[in-house]
Design an enzyme around this catalytic site. Structure first.
Site, PDB file in Angstrom:
ATOM      1  N   ALA A   1       5.684 -27.007   5.268  1.00  0.00           N
ATOM      2  CA  ALA A   1       4.769 -26.159   4.503  1.00  0.00           C
ATOM      3  C   ALA A   1       5.277 -26.081   3.074  1.00  0.00           C
ATOM      4  CB  ALA A   1       4.683 -24.766   5.116  1.00  0.00           C
ATOM      5  N   SER A   2       4.351 -25.823   2.135  1.00  0.00           N
ATOM      6  CA  SER A   2       4.718 -25.696   0.730  1.00  0.00           C
ATOM      7  C   SER A   2       4.133 -24.403   0.186  1.00  0.00           C
ATOM      8  CB  SER A   2       4.187 -26.883  -0.073  1.00  0.00           C
ATOM      9  OG  SER A   2       4.523 -26.762  -1.442  1.00  0.00           O
ATOM     10  N   ALA A   3       4.989 -23.574  -0.419  1.00  0.00           N
ATOM     11  CA  ALA A   3       4.562 -22.297  -0.981  1.00  0.00           C
ATOM     12  C   ALA A   3       4.754 -22.324  -2.491  1.00  0.00           C
ATOM     13  CB  ALA A   3       5.335 -21.150  -0.343  1.00  0.00           C
ATOM     14  N   SER A   4       4.633 -21.158  -3.107  1.00  0.00           N
ATOM     15  CA  SER A   4       4.645 -21.105  -4.566  1.00  0.00           C
ATOM     16  C   SER A   4       6.005 -21.458  -5.159  1.00  0.00           C
ATOM     17  CB  SER A   4       4.228 -19.707  -5.029  1.00  0.00           C
ATOM     18  OG  SER A   4       5.037 -18.726  -4.426  1.00  0.00           O
TER      19      SER A   4
ATOM     20  N   GLN B   1       9.355 -25.343  -0.730  1.00  0.00           N
ATOM     21  CA  GLN B   1       8.757 -25.897   0.475  1.00  0.00           C
ATOM     22  C   GLN B   1       9.804 -25.948   1.574  1.00  0.00           C
ATOM     23  OE1 GLN B   1       7.534 -29.457  -1.657  1.00  0.00           O
ATOM     24  NE2 GLN B   1       8.891 -30.702  -0.371  1.00  0.00           N
ATOM     25  N   VAL B   2       9.337 -26.023   2.818  1.00  0.00           N
ATOM     26  CA  VAL B   2      10.224 -25.923   3.980  1.00  0.00           C
ATOM     27  C   VAL B   2      10.226 -27.244   4.736  1.00  0.00           C
ATOM     28  CG1 VAL B   2      10.646 -24.716   6.147  1.00  0.00           C
ATOM     29  CG2 VAL B   2       9.831 -23.441   4.166  1.00  0.00           C
TER      30      VAL B   2
ATOM     31  N   LYS C   1      14.826 -24.662   3.064  1.00  0.00           N
ATOM     32  CA  LYS C   1      13.898 -24.308   1.989  1.00  0.00           C
ATOM     33  C   LYS C   1      14.412 -24.920   0.694  1.00  0.00           C
ATOM     34  CE  LYS C   1      13.280 -19.898   0.766  1.00  0.00           C
ATOM     35  NZ  LYS C   1      12.716 -18.527   0.766  1.00  0.00           N
TER      36      LYS C   1
ATOM     37  N   ASP D   1       8.476  -7.104   3.603  1.00  0.00           N
ATOM     38  CA  ASP D   1       7.199  -7.779   3.842  1.00  0.00           C
ATOM     39  C   ASP D   1       6.955  -7.959   5.343  1.00  0.00           C
ATOM     40  OD1 ASP D   1       4.831  -9.001   3.199  1.00  0.00           O
ATOM     41  OD2 ASP D   1       5.705 -10.954   2.773  1.00  0.00           O
TER      42      ASP D   1
END
Length: 549
Positions: free
Chosen positions: A134-137, A140-141, A155, A290
């Site tokens: 997955a890729s976030a802001s 990515q993992v 990460k 969170d």
């Protein structure tokens, strides 16, 4: 001051225009239009806003953040934890933020990992999938496996993200200062301070070593808890831009289908999860900020697991005591106690209406009167409470705002597992324990020691302070600044009264001396001045009578 004179505009003009264009596109640039329309017309054009106009405020803000990329996605996520700044509907919309950041190519990932960890990937990991899960802001993992066979996730930070964040926040800080200079609402909301706090939070998330330390800290705190498991972190395979941690085998509580099929006791899972987060707050003073369902896992053996420790809140003993007083005030329907806690915690604007604030808190307490603790809706209660703070433009410390958001989200996640779950019922024993601990001889002795130490420090400093004042008096350098507020109307009435008295005395004198011109035995100037003084005096008396007391 003109927008184009801002140093951020001259230094990063292209990005500046991108941000201000997005502000106009999504309807957040009314102040720019009002202050400097020529700049807006020159650079931003006249886009059709029909599509955007159909969206709610929260949707427009979410689209604005997604349009501008990683910095603004994280900024939106940070704002979603500030219920004292944004209303619940906007916060819920910001919680949906997903970055469209594409995954970095394998060769870029390899270069970053090997540069950060100082060795080839093959020496660091037995297996490493260069294609991202997955890729976030921010990063990515990747799935990987250590030499001892343990399954991990790695990460990896996107290249150049730190520089981009600093550029974006420089521009935002300049715009915030510009707005505060020209707009009273912007000043009262302290948007520059909120922006700087978001910048510190995001810069902290960019250093993966902080998340690693948080994982280690929470891992030690819950090492003896058999109902919860937090992922292990691996220092040798971690750095500022790379973080390696254990891969949890299980599923998110958001996965309703697997949750139903597992057969686990949902009430037990809800209680375990709630106790984990409340232990963090009331016992450790540091908490995962969170707790949405996607970050709470059910492991294959039935334990509760947590992921994503990038956003961690920390509170000291004083803040924890204030939180306790706030919860106790709600449970006892004591609006005065709640008001005192808000006064201690909040940053108040200069024009706050204290009477209206007290009435709003009393009205909220009236709604709670007679409600058993076990039936209190903590999430709804705190949302109403923060709505009052927003109405009066009172800001909470960031850690307290995160804590309020934590309790709201925690109750929502727990009720996703068990609709009958009562967070206040779980919180009550913690409050009772803390009250007993606060009243214990040991706590009282500690408090007395701290107060005594503060007095001793003051007494130690007092002679030097008095000597400094005396020296300034002798040298004629003592300066006292006095600021008076609300005296304008009084001064105006005083001047008017003096003018009225002068007219009255002067007119009476001219009248008594029969000063010319005299018509039919009446001194015209004297009578006119006396009449004018009487009319003006009546107006002054009427204005005094209408003055608010």
């Amino acid at each position: 001051m003109q927008i184009t004179s801002l140093p951020q505009y001259r230094r990063d003009g292209k990005r500046f225009v991108e941000i201000t264009s997005a502000l106009v596109k999504y309807g957040f640039a009314s102040q720019l239009h009002r202050i400097e329309p020529e700049f807006v017309r020159k650079w931003l054009g006249h886009e059709s806003l029909e599509e955007v106009a159909k969206c709610s405020m929260g949707e427009r803000l979410r689209l604005f953040c997604e349009d501008l990329g990683p910095t603004f996605v994280k900024l939106g996520q940070v704002l979603s934890t500030r219920p004292d700044v944004v209303p619940p509907d906007v916060a819920h919309e910001l919680e949906k933020l997903q970055s469209g950041t594409p995954a970095d190519p394998p060769e870029t990932v390899r270069a970053i990992v090997e540069e950060e960890l100082g060795a080839p990937i093959e020496e660091l990991f037995a297996e490493f999938d260069l294609n991202a899960l997955a890729s976030a802001s921010i990063g990515q993992v990747h799935a990987a496996r250590l030499a001892d066979g343990r399954s991990v996730v790695v990460k990896v930070q996107h290249p150049g993200i730190e520089d981009q964040v600093n550029v974006d926040f420089d521009i935002l800080s300049g715009l915030a200062g510009f707005l505060e200079e020209h707009d009273e609402t912007a000043r009262s909301l302290q948007i520059r301070a909120v922006m700087e706090e978001a910048r510190r939070t995001l810069n902290g998330e960019l250093d993966f070593r902080r998340e690693l330390r948080s994982l280690e800290q929470f891992g030690r705190a819950f090492a003896d808890n058999r109902d919860v498991h937090l992922p292990d972190a691996f220092r040798e395979q971690s750095s500022r831009r790379v973080l390696t941690m254990e891969r949890l085998e299980g599923f998110s509580v958001a996965d309703e289908e697997r949750l139903q099929a597992s057969g686990f006791d949902r009430t037990h899972l809800a209680e375990v999860g709630a106790h984990v987060f409340l232990d963090m707050v009331f016992r450790d003073g540091a908490f995962h900020a969170d707790p949405h369902p996607g970050n709470v896992f059910v492991l294959l053996d039935g334990r509760v697991g947590l992921i994503d420790f990038g956003m961690v809140g920390r509170i000291d003993d004083e803040m924890r005591d204030d939180l306790l007083d706030l919860l106790v005030g709600f449970s006892r329907a004591d609006s005065r106690e709640i008001g005192r806690v808000v006064r201690r915690l909040g940053t108040f604007p200069a024009e706050v209406d204290e009477g209206a604030l007290r009435r709003d808190i009393a009205d909220l307490q009236g709604e709670l009167a007679g409600t058993p603790i076990g039936e209190m809706d903590v999430g709804g209660l705190l949302e109403q409470f923060t709505a009052i703070l927003r109405r009066h433009r009172i800001l909470l410390p960031p850690a307290v705002s995160m804590l309020v958001k934590l309790l709201v989200m925690l109750e929502g996640t727990a009720r996703h597992l068990d609709p009958r779950f009562s967070l206040m019922g779980v919180v009550k024993p913690y409050c009772e324990t803390m009250l007993l601990r606060r009243a214990s001889p040991k706590a009282q002795a500690k408090r007395a020691f701290e107060v005594g130490r503060d007095w001793i420090r003051l007494i130690d400093r007092l002679p030097s302070l008095l000597d400094d004042v005396a020296r300034r008096v002798e040298q004629g350098k003592l300066k006292i600044d006095m600021v008076h507020t609300g005296l304008e109307a009084t001064v105006d009435r005083l001047v008017s009264g003096l003018l009225c008295a002068s007219l009255l005395v002067g007119g009476a004198l001219l009248w008594s001396l029969k000063a010319p011109p005299v018509i039919y035995g009446i001194p015209v100037v004297g009578v006119a001045a006396t009449g004018l003084a009487m009319v003006h005096g009546v107006r002054i008396l009427r204005s005094i009578g209408r003055r608010p007391r």
